[in-house]
Design a protein around this motif. Structure first.
Motif, PDB file in Angstrom:
ATOM      1  N   ARG A  10       0.873  -1.180   0.000  1.00 25.84           N
ATOM      2  CA  ARG A  10       0.000   0.000   0.000  1.00 25.84           C
ATOM      3  C   ARG A  10       0.905   1.224   0.000  1.00 25.84           C
ATOM      4  O   ARG A  10       1.452   1.607   1.025  1.00 25.84           O
ATOM      5  N   VAL A  11       1.072   1.825  -1.151  1.00 22.74           N
ATOM      6  CA  VAL A  11       1.975   2.955  -1.311  1.00 22.74           C
ATOM      7  C   VAL A  11       1.256   4.238  -0.901  1.00 22.74           C
ATOM      8  O   VAL A  11       0.186   4.561  -1.434  1.00 22.74           O
ATOM      9  N   ILE A  12       1.841   4.966   0.042  1.00 21.32           N
ATOM     10  CA  ILE A  12       1.268   6.221   0.520  1.00 21.32           C
ATOM     11  C   ILE A  12       2.280   7.335   0.288  1.00 21.32           C
ATOM     12  O   ILE A  12       3.393   7.290   0.808  1.00 21.32           O
ATOM     13  N   ASP A  13       1.873   8.317  -0.518  1.00 23.99           N
ATOM     14  CA  ASP A  13       2.734   9.462  -0.828  1.00 23.99           C
ATOM     15  C   ASP A  13       1.968  10.744  -0.543  1.00 23.99           C
ATOM     16  O   ASP A  13       1.099  11.139  -1.339  1.00 23.99           O
ATOM     17  N   PRO A  14       2.252  11.419   0.569  1.00 26.02           N
ATOM     18  CA  PRO A  14       1.502  12.641   0.906  1.00 26.02           C
ATOM     19  C   PRO A  14       1.637  13.752  -0.134  1.00 26.02           C
ATOM     20  O   PRO A  14       0.741  14.579  -0.264  1.00 26.02           O
ATOM     21  N   LEU A  18      -1.314   9.908  -3.313  1.00 26.22           N
ATOM     22  CA  LEU A  18      -1.449   8.510  -3.710  1.00 26.22           C
ATOM     23  C   LEU A  18      -1.605   7.616  -2.489  1.00 26.22           C
ATOM     24  O   LEU A  18      -0.817   7.680  -1.547  1.00 26.22           O
ATOM     25  N   ASP A  19      -2.611   6.754  -2.534  1.00 25.61           N
ATOM     26  CA  ASP A  19      -2.834   5.747  -1.499  1.00 25.61           C
ATOM     27  C   ASP A  19      -3.457   4.552  -2.205  1.00 25.61           C
ATOM     28  O   ASP A  19      -4.674   4.465  -2.360  1.00 25.61           O
ATOM     29  N   ALA A  20      -2.589   3.658  -2.691  1.00 19.80           N
ATOM     30  CA  ALA A  20      -3.067   2.566  -3.519  1.00 19.80           C
ATOM     31  C   ALA A  20      -2.054   1.435  -3.512  1.00 19.80           C
ATOM     32  O   ALA A  20      -0.888   1.621  -3.151  1.00 19.80           O
ATOM     33  N   ILE A  21      -2.518   0.258  -3.927  1.00 18.84           N
ATOM     34  CA  ILE A  21      -1.629  -0.894  -4.046  1.00 18.84           C
ATOM     35  C   ILE A  21      -0.808  -0.728  -5.320  1.00 18.84           C
ATOM     36  O   ILE A  21      -1.352  -0.630  -6.427  1.00 18.84           O
ATOM     37  N   ARG A  22       0.508  -0.697  -5.150  1.00 23.75           N
ATOM     38  CA  ARG A  22       1.393  -0.464  -6.277  1.00 23.75           C
ATOM     39  C   ARG A  22       2.713  -1.215  -6.063  1.00 23.75           C
ATOM     40  O   ARG A  22       3.063  -1.590  -4.942  1.00 23.75           O
ATOM     41  N   ASP A  23       3.458  -1.361  -7.160  1.00 28.56           N
ATOM     42  CA  ASP A  23       4.852  -1.771  -7.098  1.00 28.56           C
ATOM     43  C   ASP A  23       5.729  -0.527  -7.148  1.00 28.56           C
ATOM     44  O   ASP A  23       5.357   0.480  -7.757  1.00 28.56           O
ATOM     45  N   VAL A  24       6.896  -0.603  -6.535  1.00 29.25           N
ATOM     46  CA  VAL A  24       7.876   0.483  -6.574  1.00 29.25           C
ATOM     47  C   VAL A  24       9.181  -0.079  -7.107  1.00 29.25           C
ATOM     48  O   VAL A  24       9.707  -1.061  -6.571  1.00 29.25           O
ATOM     49  N   ALA A  25       9.698   0.549  -8.183  1.00 31.15           N
ATOM     50  CA  ALA A  25      10.970   0.124  -8.768  1.00 31.15           C
ATOM     51  C   ALA A  25      12.068   1.121  -8.413  1.00 31.15           C
ATOM     52  O   ALA A  25      11.852   2.338  -8.447  1.00 31.15           O
ATOM     53  N   ILE A  26      13.259   0.590  -8.073  1.00 29.61           N
ATOM     54  CA  ILE A  26      14.390   1.407  -7.635  1.00 29.61           C
ATOM     55  C   ILE A  26      15.613   1.044  -8.461  1.00 29.61           C
ATOM     56  O   ILE A  26      15.934  -0.140  -8.635  1.00 29.61           O
ATOM     57  N   ASP A  27      16.290   2.069  -8.972  1.00 31.25           N
ATOM     58  CA  ASP A  27      17.557   1.894  -9.682  1.00 31.25           C
ATOM     59  C   ASP A  27      18.521   2.981  -9.231  1.00 31.25           C
ATOM     60  O   ASP A  27      18.150   4.156  -9.150  1.00 31.25           O
ATOM     61  N   GLY A  28      19.767   2.590  -8.954  1.00 35.93           N
ATOM     62  CA  GLY A  28      20.800   3.569  -8.649  1.00 35.93           C
ATOM     63  C   GLY A  28      20.466   4.486  -7.490  1.00 35.93           C
ATOM     64  O   GLY A  28      20.884   5.648  -7.478  1.00 35.93           O
ATOM     65  N   GLY A  29      19.748   3.984  -6.507  1.00 33.09           N
ATOM     66  CA  GLY A  29      19.436   4.786  -5.333  1.00 33.09           C
ATOM     67  C   GLY A  29      18.266   5.738  -5.512  1.00 33.09           C
ATOM     68  O   GLY A  29      17.988   6.544  -4.623  1.00 33.09           O
ATOM     69  N   ARG A  30      17.570   5.675  -6.651  1.00 33.57           N
ATOM     70  CA  ARG A  30      16.407   6.530  -6.907  1.00 33.57           C
ATOM     71  C   ARG A  30      15.189   5.670  -7.252  1.00 33.57           C
ATOM     72  O   ARG A  30      15.322   4.566  -7.805  1.00 33.57           O
ATOM     73  N   ALA A  47       5.695  -6.911  -0.288  1.00 32.16           N
ATOM     74  CA  ALA A  47       5.127  -5.915   0.634  1.00 32.16           C
ATOM     75  C   ALA A  47       3.618  -6.033   0.756  1.00 32.16           C
ATOM     76  O   ALA A  47       2.973  -5.103   1.263  1.00 32.16           O
ATOM     77  N   ALA A  48       3.027  -7.134   0.328  1.00 32.78           N
ATOM     78  CA  ALA A  48       1.585  -7.305   0.463  1.00 32.78           C
ATOM     79  C   ALA A  48       1.180  -7.196   1.934  1.00 32.78           C
ATOM     80  O   ALA A  48       1.809  -7.800   2.808  1.00 32.78           O
ATOM     81  N   GLY A  49       0.160  -6.392   2.205  1.00 35.85           N
ATOM     82  CA  GLY A  49      -0.302  -6.175   3.575  1.00 35.85           C
ATOM     83  C   GLY A  49       0.491  -5.150   4.345  1.00 35.85           C
ATOM     84  O   GLY A  49       0.176  -4.862   5.506  1.00 35.85           O
ATOM     85  N   LEU A  50       1.528  -4.590   3.719  1.00 33.12           N
ATOM     86  CA  LEU A  50       2.382  -3.604   4.376  1.00 33.12           C
ATOM     87  C   LEU A  50       2.184  -2.227   3.750  1.00 33.12           C
ATOM     88  O   LEU A  50       1.725  -2.111   2.608  1.00 33.12           O
ATOM     89  N   ILE A  51       2.545  -1.192   4.487  1.00 34.20           N
ATOM     90  CA  ILE A  51       2.530   0.171   3.976  1.00 34.20           C
ATOM     91  C   ILE A  51       3.926   0.528   3.490  1.00 34.20           C
ATOM     92  O   ILE A  51       4.921   0.271   4.183  1.00 34.20           O
ATOM     93  N   VAL A  52       3.983   1.098   2.293  1.00 35.33           N
ATOM     94  CA  VAL A  52       5.242   1.577   1.718  1.00 35.33           C
ATOM     95  C   VAL A  52       5.192   3.098   1.759  1.00 35.33           C
ATOM     96  O   VAL A  52       4.368   3.719   1.080  1.00 35.33           O
ATOM     97  N   ALA A  53       6.064   3.710   2.546  1.00 34.81           N
ATOM     98  CA  ALA A  53       6.030   5.156   2.779  1.00 34.81           C
ATOM     99  C   ALA A  53       7.409   5.754   2.541  1.00 34.81           C
ATOM    100  O   ALA A  53       8.423   5.036   2.562  1.00 34.81           O
ATOM    101  N   PRO A  54       7.476   7.062   2.327  1.00 37.16           N
ATOM    102  CA  PRO A  54       8.801   7.698   2.318  1.00 37.16           C
ATOM    103  C   PRO A  54       9.482   7.484   3.662  1.00 37.16           C
ATOM    104  O   PRO A  54       8.819   7.414   4.714  1.00 37.16           O
TER     105      PRO A  54
END
Length: 497
Positions: A10-14, A18-30, A47-54
């Motif tokens: 559950r990606v939360i970006d104030p 955004l507050d939705a189920i999503r994938d997050v891709a990371i390359d080179g520290g970004r 991360a199913a069932g978990l919150i993904v936050a900054p």
């Protein structure tokens, strides 16, 4: 093929809402993508069932060491800043940190009070010395604290701070209550410097008392006046502990100042207990019980858990080890509903940040611990807020009480502190947010279990619920386990883009 993919959280970006189920891709520290499904990755994080936050940004962290970083990582922190006190010389401080292992991103303000000590009593400053150790120096010559500086001394103080800002200081740390002899003229010139350099001040208000004259309310009026008179961004540290039992009136004044467009921001931590050095000048007031609503028995030595008896007992401890840490139990929120309401006013202040005021870790003799032991032994002590500020806020105010929505809670831990900082260091425009192009500082936590474990009896317990924590795209906690070899923390200086 991405470096890392965080799957199905559950990606939360104030910043974007955004507050939705999503994938997050990371390359080179970004962060490079946030989508329903991102491509394959060398490392997959479920991360199913978990919150993904900054990752959380702590504006007020005095630990600034590997053990402090590790404990704060379990609290979801990815950037820990020494701003209320600061450092001098600032360049030396950054050099010293670069030679140490740092798990989290770090930075410092320029220390007004250290400039005062150097100018007024001739203390030789060492930028590599822990801030709270320097705070304890000069206890035998209190002129730096009680005396008004001459015009030439003020010029030298301002010049030293200005040099610190030029060396990368993220503003000016002003623990005013520790040097109440400083006059309004000196403070106005220090704030002029802040306004001129586009950096905030991080201010511990001049006095803490619920009784006029020299009340907390008087101190807030002065701070707000400085914001209006100089144009400086005045950031108020720990609204809860400096307001004591006048926090409602203090909050009213701050809200009105903000409504008028003044650059006044604030922070609080979710405890009714503060911490400082035993030699703090405001403890020496013989009228402390009458002025603050607490007596000397509310002051506890951190290393020994011993409660002080009276003013003489405090003086003896301060003479023996002026840098020793104490706890000050100024509110009892668990037993007193009125005190819980007062704490709520500061923690839930609209637009206010959560910040820990995390303290260094101490050994049984009161000296600071800066080793690599993990987990920390039972003989290591600190304030529980050094381990569980953000997770306590999420547990109590969000999950258990439902007093703060999850989106707002994460904003107070991420986007709000980032926005306080980004005017002087544009690098913060890439922090406190989850979106393509942002730094991969990420906290992945279980909203059903997240919470602090440290108590005043057992301070060395890491918080629970942070399943994965990434700093600059490097996992420092994976599956709830610390990577003891990790040290991806980077410096952040004024002007860094």
């Amino acid at each position: 093929m991405h470096d890392i993919a965080i799957r199905g959280g559950r990606v939360i970006d104030p910043a974007t809402g955004l507050d939705a189920i999503r994938d997050v891709a990371i390359d080179g520290g970004r962060i490079v993508a946030i989508e329903d499904r991102v491509g394959h990755a060398r490392r997959e994080i479920a991360a199913a069932g978990l919150i993904v936050a900054p990752g959380f940004i702590d504006l007020h962290a005095h630990g600034q060491s590997l053990p402090a970083d590790r404990m704060q990582a379990f609290d979801g922190v990815t950037t820990a800043l020494e701003l209320e006190v600061g450092a001098l010389p600032v360049g030396e401080w950054y050099d010293a940190q670069a030679g140490r292992r740092r798990l989290l991103n770090y930075g410092t303000a320029a220390a007004w009070i250290f400039a005062r000590k150097a100018v007024m009593i001739g203390i030789q400053l060492d930028g590599g010395e822990p801030a709270l150790t320097t705070m304890g120096r000069g206890a035998d010559d209190p002129r730096w604290s009680r005396d008004t500086a001459t015009a030439s001394q003020v010029d030298r103080i301002v010049a030293m701070i200005g040099q610190g800002i030029e060396e990368g200081g993220l503003g000016i740390g002003i623990p005013y209550a520790y040097a109440p002899g400083a006059g309004a003229k000196e403070m106005s010139l220090v704030c002029d410097l802040a306004a001129r350099t586009g950096t905030p001040t991080y201010t511990h208000i001049a006095q803490m008392s619920n009784v006029d004259p020299k009340s907390s309310v008087e101190a807030y009026v002065m701070l707000i006046g400085l914001a209006g008179a100089t144009g400086a961004h005045m950031h108020i540290c720990h609204l809860n502990s400096t307001s004591l039992q006048d926090v409602e009136r203090a909050a009213e004044l701050i809200a009105r100042a903000r409504a008028q467009g003044l650059k006044v921001t604030t922070e609080a931590y979710p405890y009714g207990t503060g911490s400082t050095v035993v030699s703090a000048g405001f403890f020496k007031d013989p009228a402390l019980p009458e002025r603050t609503g607490t007596d000397f028995g509310n002051i506890e030595m951190v290393a020994t858990h011993r409660r002080l008896r009276d003013a003489a007992d405090l003086s003896s401890e301060a003479e023996h080890n002026p840098a020793a840490l104490v706890l000050w139990h100024f509110l009892d929120a668990e037993a007193n509903p009125r005190h819980q309401k007062l704490l709520d006013v500061s923690v839930m202040f609209p637009g206010g940040a959560i910040a820990s005021d995390a303290m260094p870790w101490s050994q049984p003799d009161g000296s600071l611990y800066d080793g690599e032991e993990w987990p920390l032994g039972d003989d290591k002590t600190s304030h529980p807020r050094s381990s569980g500020t953000f997770t306590r806020f999420l547990r109590q105010w969000v999950r258990e009480r439902g007093a703060v929505p999850m989106m707002e809670a994460i904003e107070k831990c991420t986007l709000i502190p980032a926005r306080i900082m980004e005017g002087c260091a544009p690098a913060f425009r890439r922090k406190g947010r989850l979106a393509p192009g942002m730094d991969a500082d990420v906290a992945v936590f279980d909203p059903h279990t997240v919470g602090e474990k440290a108590t005043f009896a057992n301070m060395n317990r890491p918080a629970e619920g942070m399943v994965h924590v990434l700093v600059n795209g490097v996992p420092v906690i994976s599956g709830g386990v610390l990577d003891e070899a990790a040290s991806p923390g980077r410096p952040i200086r004024r002007g860094d883009a």
